[in-house]
Design an enzyme around this catalytic site. Structure first.
Site, PDB file in Angstrom:
ATOM      1  CB  CYS A   1       1.351  -0.137  -6.476  1.00  0.00           C
ATOM      2  SG  CYS A   1       0.735   0.109  -4.801  1.00  0.00           S
TER       3      CYS A   1
ATOM      4  CB  CYS B   1      -0.598   1.951  -3.644  1.00  0.00           C
ATOM      5  SG  CYS B   1      -0.411   0.308  -4.327  1.00  0.00           S
TER       6      CYS B   1
ATOM      7  CB  CYS C   1      -0.976  -0.006   1.177  1.00  0.00           C
ATOM      8  SG  CYS C   1      -0.203   0.109   2.790  1.00  0.00           S
TER       9      CYS C   1
END
Length: 226
Positions: free
Chosen positions: A98, A94, A20
């Site tokens: 990410c 995220c 996250c």
């Protein structure tokens, strides 16, 4: 009674990375819960694309309520090594922050962010994560067992051995029966009849996939605590 779990060589275990933004709440809870339930069968890591300095205190408290101590954990930054080592990357809110690595299996869990929320709401997030973690563990365990059976059957054919019977964990009704046991809707004797297997066979299969909690006691035999 503590469940007996077969030792798995470290290099044979699948690895899961929970990712996250801050690694201060959801990913920490998921990693801790999967570590508990997997009992060494899966390697587990968590990280954040922009890690915070410390964990969310409400998250620490909510996890302490279920017997998991996160007080000494610290948010960790995502590294190339972590991402490349993972077989499954579970992302949690995220988005574009990410990074995506080719050849990895990505799963996105749409979960409420516990940041700034009261303990009562953090508990709800914790319990939702726990359910998803249990489902992921069942899937990964089933996939690994199935792959091992396929290899064993292939080796048996090469050696001229007769094929082995299908394990009960590959029965089409297996996930449904396990869920019914977890919910207390079936006891083990009833579950064995539904799967058309001996009670001893069912107990052996449950011992392999049990993850921390009780699974279906009753007339078929009581499950141990975890």
């Amino acid at each position: 009674m503590t469940p007996q779990v077969r030792a798995v060589p470290a290099d044979a275990r699948p690895e899961v990375l929970f990712l996250c933004v801050h690694n201060a709440g959801r990913s920490q809870m998921a990693a801790a819960l999967l570590t508990r339930h997997a009992v060494g069968r899966i390697r587990v890591r968590s990280a954040g694309s922009e890690p915070s300095e410390s964990l969310n205190p409400a998250v620490v408290q909510a996890m302490a309520e279920v017997g998991i101590d996160l007080a000494n954990q610290r948010p960790k930054a995502l590294t190339d090594e972590m991402a490349r080592a993972a077989d499954v990357v579970v992302t949690m809110g995220c988005g574009d922050a990410c990074p995506v690595y080719p050849g990895k299996r990505y799963v996105d869990w749409d979960l409420a962010d516990p940041a700034g929320k009261p303990l009562e709401e953090v508990r709800i997030v914790r319990d939702e994560i726990d359910g998803r973690v249990r489902a992921l563990l069942t899937e990964l365990t089933r996939d690994r067992v199935k792959a091992g059976r396929v290899r064993a059957r292939a080796q048996g054919k090469q050696l001229g051995r007769p094929p082995r019977a299908q394990p009960v964990s590959e029965h089409p009704m297996w996930p449904v029966v396990v869920a019914a046991l977890e919910a207390g809707h079936l006891n083990r004797a009833e579950a064995a009849r539904k799967l058309k297997v001996r009670l001893a066979t069912l107990n052996e299969a449950l011992a392999v996939i049990r993850h921390g909690g009780s699974v279906g006691g009753g007339a078929g035999g009581a499950a141990g605590g975890g």
